[in-house]
Every structure is written in C-alpha cells, then in structure tokens.
Design a protein around this motif. Sequence first.
Motif, mmCIF file in Angstrom:
data_model
loop_
_atom_site.group_PDB
_atom_site.id
_atom_site.type_symbol
_atom_site.label_atom_id
_atom_site.label_comp_id
_atom_site.label_asym_id
_atom_site.label_seq_id
_atom_site.Cartn_x
_atom_site.Cartn_y
_atom_site.Cartn_z
ATOM 1 N N ALA A 1 32.560 -1.862 12.931
ATOM 2 C CA ALA A 1 31.154 -1.925 13.347
ATOM 3 C C ALA A 1 30.473 -3.220 12.904
ATOM 4 C CB ALA A 1 30.400 -0.729 12.786
ATOM 5 N N PRO A 2 29.672 -3.825 13.778
ATOM 6 C CA PRO A 2 28.909 -5.008 13.380
ATOM 7 C C PRO A 2 27.818 -4.646 12.382
ATOM 8 C CG PRO A 2 28.253 -4.290 15.569
ATOM 9 C CD PRO A 2 29.421 -3.438 15.175
ATOM 10 N N THR A 3 27.549 -5.544 11.462
ATOM 11 C CA THR A 3 26.504 -5.320 10.464
ATOM 12 C C THR A 3 25.567 -6.522 10.417
ATOM 13 O OG1 THR A 3 27.926 -6.218 8.707
ATOM 14 C CG2 THR A 3 27.949 -3.823 9.030
ATOM 15 N N TRP A 4 24.363 -6.256 9.924
ATOM 16 C CA TRP A 4 23.360 -7.308 9.819
ATOM 17 C C TRP A 4 23.818 -8.321 8.772
ATOM 18 C CZ3 TRP A 4 19.871 -8.506 13.159
ATOM 19 C CH2 TRP A 4 18.834 -9.378 12.806
ATOM 20 N N PRO A 5 23.816 -9.625 9.100
ATOM 21 C CA PRO A 5 24.458 -10.614 8.225
ATOM 22 C C PRO A 5 23.718 -10.981 6.946
ATOM 23 C CG PRO A 5 23.541 -11.674 10.176
ATOM 24 C CD PRO A 5 23.398 -10.207 10.388
ATOM 25 N N ARG A 6 22.370 -10.875 6.924
ATOM 26 C CA ARG A 6 21.657 -11.291 5.710
ATOM 27 C C ARG A 6 20.273 -10.669 5.654
ATOM 28 N NH1 ARG A 6 18.291 -15.927 6.784
ATOM 29 N NH2 ARG A 6 18.570 -16.762 8.876
ATOM 30 N N LYS A 7 19.710 -10.658 4.454
ATOM 31 C CA LYS A 7 18.392 -10.077 4.256
ATOM 32 C C LYS A 7 17.335 -10.873 5.016
ATOM 33 C CE LYS A 7 16.036 -10.886 0.551
ATOM 34 N NZ LYS A 7 15.603 -10.975 -0.862
ATOM 35 N N VAL A 8 16.447 -10.131 5.702
ATOM 36 C CA VAL A 8 15.382 -10.769 6.480
ATOM 37 C C VAL A 8 14.088 -10.000 6.254
ATOM 38 C CG1 VAL A 8 14.524 -11.277 8.796
ATOM 39 C CG2 VAL A 8 16.935 -11.628 8.256
ATOM 40 N N THR A 9 13.008 -10.733 6.043
ATOM 41 C CA THR A 9 11.681 -10.140 5.945
ATOM 42 C C THR A 9 10.844 -10.600 7.126
ATOM 43 O OG1 THR A 9 11.779 -10.131 3.524
ATOM 44 C CG2 THR A 9 9.605 -9.896 4.538
ATOM 45 N N PHE B 1 19.828 -0.721 21.483
ATOM 46 C CA PHE B 1 19.485 -1.760 20.507
ATOM 47 C C PHE B 1 18.918 -1.048 19.303
ATOM 48 C CE2 PHE B 1 16.794 -4.722 18.310
ATOM 49 C CZ PHE B 1 17.376 -5.963 18.485
ATOM 50 N N GLN B 2 19.664 -1.059 18.189
ATOM 51 C CA GLN B 2 19.220 -0.359 16.985
ATOM 52 C C GLN B 2 19.566 -1.179 15.746
ATOM 53 O OE1 GLN B 2 21.097 3.511 17.114
ATOM 54 N NE2 GLN B 2 19.507 4.381 18.411
ATOM 55 N N ILE B 3 18.550 -1.430 14.929
ATOM 56 C CA ILE B 3 18.740 -2.129 13.658
ATOM 57 C C ILE B 3 18.037 -1.333 12.569
ATOM 58 C CG2 ILE B 3 18.303 -4.239 12.350
ATOM 59 C CD1 ILE B 3 18.352 -5.776 14.964
ATOM 60 N N GLU B 4 18.765 -1.000 11.522
ATOM 61 C CA GLU B 4 18.194 -0.264 10.392
ATOM 62 C C GLU B 4 17.320 -1.196 9.561
ATOM 63 O OE1 GLU B 4 18.619 2.921 9.754
ATOM 64 O OE2 GLU B 4 20.298 3.471 11.067
ATOM 65 N N ALA B 5 16.175 -0.700 9.116
ATOM 66 C CA ALA B 5 15.251 -1.528 8.350
ATOM 67 C C ALA B 5 14.419 -0.648 7.413
ATOM 68 C CB ALA B 5 14.341 -2.302 9.291
ATOM 69 N N TYR B 6 13.557 -1.312 6.619
ATOM 70 C CA TYR B 6 12.548 -0.639 5.806
ATOM 71 C C TYR B 6 11.195 -1.193 6.220
ATOM 72 C CZ TYR B 6 16.242 1.067 2.723
ATOM 73 O OH TYR B 6 17.349 1.701 2.239
ATOM 74 N N VAL B 7 10.190 -0.320 6.269
ATOM 75 C CA VAL B 7 8.850 -0.767 6.624
ATOM 76 C C VAL B 7 7.904 -0.451 5.471
ATOM 77 C CG1 VAL B 7 8.281 1.421 7.799
ATOM 78 C CG2 VAL B 7 7.016 -0.670 8.368
ATOM 79 N N LEU C 1 0.838 -1.195 0.000
ATOM 80 C CA LEU C 1 0.000 0.000 0.000
ATOM 81 C C LEU C 1 0.881 1.256 0.000
ATOM 82 C CD1 LEU C 1 -2.645 -1.089 2.667
ATOM 83 C CD2 LEU C 1 -2.815 -1.254 0.171
ATOM 84 N N GLY C 2 1.852 1.272 -0.873
ATOM 85 C CA GLY C 2 2.760 2.409 -0.939
ATOM 86 C C GLY C 2 4.177 1.945 -1.134
ATOM 87 N N LEU C 3 5.115 2.826 -0.836
ATOM 88 C CA LEU C 3 6.525 2.528 -1.014
ATOM 89 C C LEU C 3 7.184 2.273 0.345
ATOM 90 C CD1 LEU C 3 7.427 5.283 -3.649
ATOM 91 C CD2 LEU C 3 7.010 2.837 -4.058
ATOM 92 N N PRO C 4 8.254 1.472 0.350
ATOM 93 C CA PRO C 4 8.957 1.230 1.621
ATOM 94 C C PRO C 4 9.540 2.527 2.178
ATOM 95 C CG PRO C 4 9.655 -0.323 -0.096
ATOM 96 C CD PRO C 4 8.849 0.734 -0.779
ATOM 97 N N GLN C 5 9.517 2.629 3.497
ATOM 98 C CA GLN C 5 10.078 3.785 4.189
ATOM 99 C C GLN C 5 11.164 3.324 5.150
ATOM 100 O OE1 GLN C 5 8.996 6.966 3.498
ATOM 101 N NE2 GLN C 5 7.621 6.043 1.976
ATOM 102 N N ARG C 6 12.188 4.161 5.286
ATOM 103 C CA ARG C 6 13.251 3.859 6.237
ATOM 104 C C ARG C 6 12.680 3.782 7.652
ATOM 105 N NH1 ARG C 6 18.239 1.663 6.032
ATOM 106 N NH2 ARG C 6 19.842 3.020 5.205
ATOM 107 N N ALA C 7 13.178 2.820 8.425
ATOM 108 C CA ALA C 7 12.710 2.653 9.803
ATOM 109 C C ALA C 7 13.882 2.215 10.674
ATOM 110 C CB ALA C 7 11.591 1.625 9.869
ATOM 111 N N LEU C 8 13.740 2.419 11.953
ATOM 112 C CA LEU C 8 14.751 2.002 12.921
ATOM 113 C C LEU C 8 14.059 1.163 13.986
ATOM 114 C CD1 LEU C 8 17.759 2.345 13.816
ATOM 115 C CD2 LEU C 8 16.953 4.211 15.276
ATOM 116 N N ILE C 9 14.481 -0.095 14.099
ATOM 117 C CA ILE C 9 13.978 -0.934 15.185
ATOM 118 C C ILE C 9 14.831 -0.627 16.408
ATOM 119 C CG2 ILE C 9 13.524 -3.276 15.976
ATOM 120 C CD1 ILE C 9 13.343 -4.122 13.029
ATOM 121 N N ASP C 10 14.216 -0.001 17.394
ATOM 122 C CA ASP C 10 14.919 0.563 18.542
ATOM 123 C C ASP C 10 14.436 -0.109 19.828
ATOM 124 O OD1 ASP C 10 14.744 3.071 20.714
ATOM 125 O OD2 ASP C 10 16.568 3.081 19.493
ATOM 126 N N ARG C 11 15.209 0.035 20.907
ATOM 127 C CA ARG C 11 14.789 -0.575 22.171
ATOM 128 C C ARG C 11 13.421 -0.088 22.617
ATOM 129 N NH1 ARG C 11 15.267 2.875 26.597
ATOM 130 N NH2 ARG C 11 16.687 4.646 26.342
#
Length: 251
Positions: free
Chosen positions: A187-195, A222-228, A6-16
């Motif tokens: 810096a640690p990075t997220w190892p693989r694509k996850v949906t 606790f912070q992980i960059e994502a798209y929502v 229902l639109g385009l993906p938006q940047r998001a931050l999964i935070d504590r």
Amino acid sequence: MPAVPLGLPQRALIDRRDMEAGVDWKANEWRPIAFFKVPQGTMYRIPDGEPVRLYIKARATAADMDNSGGSSAQDVTINVPGIVKTKMREVPLPSANHPEVVAWATVNGTRQKVPVQAIDYTAETVTLSVPAGESWTEITAYYVHGDGEFRIRAQRELGNADTAAALLMDGSFGAIHTVSQIDDEEAPTWPRKVTLMESNRLVLEVRTGIRIDWNDEAEHLFQIEAYVLQVKVQDKAAMRRLAEIEWRGGL
C-alpha cells in the motif's frame, strides 16, 4: 504564537467528497483537476506513513442508443484505452457497483447509473446493455487506468491570483492503480509530515492522454488520513509562512 489551539487534534479523513473540482483536463498537460481547501479556523496535519488510497478514473463515451422500439436488449461497447485490472475485490458482472468501472446514461430523459455487463481488459472495452423499450443518450463509462502521472501539492495563496506550491507526493497511475492499496507491504503511504493551515489547498494534479473529469459520477477514490485541530488565528501571514517552510523541508 501565530495560532492558538482550541482543543485536541481529532482524527480526520480527507476524502473526495471534501474536494472541489479544479480546471478541466487537457491532454498531456499538468492540470489541477481537484483541490481540498482547509476551512477557516482549522489546521490539518498529515503524519508521514499514513495510508493513501487513490484510484482516479478516466472517462470514455459511446454513441447514443435508441432501443425504444426494440424487442430485445441491445449491447453498447465503449472503448476504454489504458484500462487496468486492480487488486480490489472482484465483483460478479453484471453490476452497477463495480469498483473499477462505473457507467451512466440518460435513460428516457433521466440520468442514472447503469449496470456494467462485461469488461475486456485485453481488448480495452466495456459492454453495457440497453433494454428493449429504452433510449439511452450521453452514455459514459469511468474506469481505472494506467496512463500518465499524478502529483499532490500544497498550495498557499499569495494574492493577485499568485500562489506558492510545494510538491508532496507523486507517481504514475500505472503503478499506484495496480498495487494492493490495503496490503501493508504494497500500500502507498504518505511520504512526510505536512501541516496545512486555513485557506491552504491540497491540490491533485494529473498529466495523462486520457480524459479525466472530477465529478460525482466518476466515483473517484481519494482518501488521506489526517488530524484536524480547531485553532484561533492570531497572525495569519506568519502561520502560512511557517506552513510553507515545513512543506519545503525547512528551506
């Protein structure tokens, strides 16, 4: 299609602040202490290579100090086993906003954050100071440590309290807490694509001999960059199955 965007993906931050407390810590057992539940009508995608910031603090306490009748400040020493010095910016002490150690006490009946006076990484102690005329109870320090391990898993609810889970990222606290989490090379990075589909969970689990509580006082990082993406779900069961297949690398 299981779901229609229902639109385009938006940047998001999964935070504590997006996460809920899980079960209580138990010494040297894997415990899911916190989780992020994907809201209804949304889908989160975490691309591989995104930065991860993770500083999970341990909890230590000290005996109450009644200095209500004193004429000078009295020191309180808290033993903080396993404390480590990170590569976060240095903050002059005393400070109530140190990035590695935060302290709280119930002061004359009111819960409040209190300044950290000194940190001794060799002796593994933190020093606080109770001013004259104050009585402190429930004195607590939360600190970055190097004891034990963590893992982050994706979880799908199956009903009847059953779940299916897949490991996404793991490591030791000693390693992740002592690298620079803002340096491109360290810096640690997220190892693989996850949906993650609606109602899926991103779960933080720990195994350590030092107590960890998931609460606002601890100020965990606790912070992980994502798209929502907002979606209209047409086949919930199929959508969740597809997400789990992706978690497991197509198996």
